[in-house]
Structure formats: structure tokens, C-alpha cells
Design an enzyme around this catalytic site. Sequence first.
Site, PDB file in Angstrom:
ATOM      1  N   PRO A 161     -19.072  -8.161  22.801  1.00 22.80           N
ATOM      2  CA  PRO A 161     -20.015  -7.504  23.721  1.00 22.80           C
ATOM      3  C   PRO A 161     -20.936  -8.454  24.480  1.00 22.80           C
ATOM      4  CG  PRO A 161     -20.849  -7.358  21.496  1.00 22.80           C
ATOM      5  CD  PRO A 161     -19.496  -8.029  21.388  1.00 22.80           C
ATOM      6  N   LYS A 197     -22.295 -14.323  22.465  1.00 21.28           N
ATOM      7  CA  LYS A 197     -21.981 -15.750  22.616  1.00 21.28           C
ATOM      8  C   LYS A 197     -21.913 -16.130  24.092  1.00 21.28           C
ATOM      9  CE  LYS A 197     -19.379 -15.730  18.281  1.00 21.28           C
ATOM     10  NZ  LYS A 197     -19.515 -14.259  18.064  1.00 21.28           N
ATOM     11  N   ASP A 209      -6.731  -9.528  30.346  1.00 22.65           N
ATOM     12  CA  ASP A 209      -6.035  -9.642  29.063  1.00 22.65           C
ATOM     13  C   ASP A 209      -5.767 -11.124  28.815  1.00 22.65           C
ATOM     14  OD1 ASP A 209      -4.379  -9.646  26.876  1.00 22.65           O
ATOM     15  OD2 ASP A 209      -2.910  -8.250  27.705  1.00 22.65           O
ATOM     16  N   CYS A 255     -15.347 -13.356  12.869  1.00 26.95           N
ATOM     17  CA  CYS A 255     -16.414 -12.815  12.023  1.00 26.95           C
ATOM     18  C   CYS A 255     -15.776 -12.256  10.756  1.00 26.95           C
ATOM     19  CB  CYS A 255     -17.206 -11.748  12.759  1.00 26.95           C
ATOM     20  SG  CYS A 255     -18.701 -11.262  11.851  1.00 26.95           S
TER      21      CYS A 255
END
Length: 476
Positions: A295, A298, A344, A414
Site C-alpha cells: 500500500p 516503503k 503486473d 513480511c
Amino acid sequence: MTDRPRSPYRSTRRGQRRPATPPTPKDPARRVAYDVLRAVDTRDAYANLLLPAQLRDRGVTGRDAALATELTYGTLRRQGSYDAILDACVDRSLRSVDAEVLPLLRLGAHQLLSTKIPPHAAVSATVDLARRVVGQHRAKFANAVLRKVSVRDLDEWLAIVAPAAETDRAGHLAVVHSHPRWIVEALAAALGERPDGGLAETERLLAAHNERPRVTLVAKPGRAAVADLVSEGAAEARYSPYAAYLPEGDPAALRPVRQGRAAVQDEASQLVALALARVPVEGTDARWLDMCAGPGGKAGLLAGLAGQREAHLLAAELQPARAGLVASAVRRSVRDAARVVVADSTRPAWREAAFDRVLVDVPCTGLGALRRRPEARWRRTPQTAEELAPLQRALLHRALDSTRRGGVVAYVTCSPHLPETRGIVDAVRAERTDVAAIRAADHLTEAPDAAAGDYVQFWPHRHGTDAMFLALLRRV
């Protein structure tokens, strides 16, 4: 004289008539918590997105909002423990309980076993909510079950329902700390512990997942400083030079956050982006790429760093809605150094070897953020990781292809799950002759204890951050 029906309108001073304010729902905190838990169960909603929206839309604030938050997240974190206890209190299998009733039972169990709410109040309030949402008959069932739960405290129940630690350590920890067994075993493997070896550090990690995470802020480079956040009540962070901890309160109440000059971002998330920016590269250093930018946390940090060096960041995101969040995160960066595209990244819209620095934060199981997204532990399966692996490998290959010779790639997840971290990186390195590993810890001197060979692995119980993994690779 007959009584007139009460008008749904009220008069103003000038005789105008407008709709009357609807009455506040009874017990709004528990109702919001129930509705969020139900949505998580039935339509895979994310509590961290839905709960704030529900509180805002229903005008729930103050103590009611705090209670709704505790009930929602507390119930989700302890769901596995509560289900084992409830199963012992239901005459038939817990799987046979109506989907509308099960969140009520979990909600009541959390109040009885993990809060300071008096037992009679916890049962009464939950049963009253049940009458309003599932009807009188099923409310009686909820009342009977919760009264059985109330006869023991949490430790007494866990001593009964959890497998014996001596014979099944992983199963014992799964029930006591409310995680699926496969996640317990996966985390133990990532920590280098064996199920027959005690799992002491694994237990500390599982316990950390059930604690409320602190709020960490990032001061966007070139637009704010940590001192700006400290002046508004935050405290300097331990690791990142751009981070500050907010002890309490709403981050949006801070002026730099409202102005878009600061944002909420986990400290490990900041550090992996910083590490990419710190690696020396020979030759040009003008073109940076964030391949899976949504989102936007970073990307927001990298845009500021790039702008300060007169470099430019291209942030790519597949989903248009998430690309919009990225655009908000990088807006008004230094020198307007970022551009956002919907693309993409497995089929790049840019030419090969076009970038000097590339970040690829791949889609993953999210096992590193279970403190913030507790429901993820109940959604993920071993098959989830297997299904993600081809995408993760493809994205890392495309990241390397997009990097010029001498440039650097940061592979980030993550998740500490080995098949998603070193498993992917080692497999891709074995398939290519143009890749060299860079010792990541050399570029994160703030946290030397996060080193894991050539790679870096952060942990909630060691660093107070999400369990973020980083590998730095140079195209040679």
C-alpha cells in the site's frame, strides 16, 4: 383527544423540519466487535481495515471505541484457545454451532477469560447482544455455554484442554498461545528450534504475537524530521533514524501525519528500504524501482530518499485501488521524485536492466505481521505458501532482470517462513549465474543481532518489529 404518532422529524427555530437524529444503538462497542468478527469469518474481511471504518461510520468514539478495539483484536488473537475451551463446553462439536452464534461465544469467552469485566456483566451483556442479533432461542444456548466457561479462569481451562507439554510441545503451544500447529512448527524451524527441544524461543515469539503492537511512525525524508514527531508527543525509536514511537493516542491527531509528512510504518519495514538505499553502486544511481509497491509505506520512504539524491522512483502496483494508496504515500515527495503505475511486475512494462536499485516486497503469507493482523493465522495454510512460491520466484527473477549490471535488488517478505525467505532466494541464486549475495547486516548496523547469514531477519520478540526478512543481491 387522541395521541398523535411521534413525528420522525424535529422542528428548527425557523419552522423547518429535518429528520431526527437516530437513537444510539444499545452497547455499540460489542455490536461493532461482533459485526467485525462476523465479517472476518464470513467474507474474509481484514479487521485492521474494517474496524476503523465501522467505528467512524457509526460514530463510536472514546471508551466505547477502545472497548470495541480490545474485544475485536483480543478475540481474534485468542481464538484458537477459546475454541478449544468452547468445544469442551458445548454438548456437540463446536463445528456444529451456527456461524452467527460462534462469534458471540468467542466474544463472551474473551470477556470472561482475558479482561477485567466482571463475569456476570460479561455473560449478561453478551447474551443481551445475542437476543438482538440471533434471537431468543439461540441466546439461551449462548447463555448456557458462557456460564460453563465462567466456572474456571483461563489458566485452569488451558491446563484441561491443551495437550501435555511433555509429550506434545508443539500442540501444547498451539492451544496455549492460540496459533495453528503448522505455524508453530514453521516458526520453530525459522528460529532453528526442534519440536522435541523445548521450543523456548518459539514460545516467546508466540506470546509476542498476542501482545498489542506499539504504533511506529516514519518521518518522510525531506518533509519531516523525527524531532517534529517528538515535539507532538512521540518518542525516538530504537533502530530507524526516521522512526518514532507513539505511546498512545490516534496517529492522525499529529500534525505531521495529517499533513502527509509522516505516516504509520513498522520500523523493520523502514529498515529494509533503508538498507537498499545504502548499498554502494558504481556508476549511475538515478533510477529506482518498487515492483510491488502497495500500500505504499516503503515507496513513501524510498521516494524521499531518491529525491534527496536527485534520483527517481517508479512504483508499480497491480491492483488499481492499492496503486491509489501508493500515490497518496509518495505525493509531494522531495522533487516529486516518484511516479506510480498500475502494472503486473511479472510481465514488466519497462525494459530489462533499466534500474539501479530495485525493491521487490513479494506477496507472502504475512506470518511476520500476526500482531497486527491476527486473523491471518486462521486463514493461512501450508498450501498457501506452496501456492505463493512460484509467484515469489518469478518476481525475484523479474527484479534481477530489471536491474542493470552492478545494480542491487532487495528481496523482502513480511514472513519468516523459510520456504518464502531463504528458500526462494537460494533457489533463484542456484538458477542464475549473474547474482551475488551482499551481506545485508553490513548495511543495517543499527540492528546487528538481526543478521541471519547473508540475510537479515527481524523478530517481534527480539526487536519489537514485524518479522521482516531481507536479502540483498547484486546483479554481476
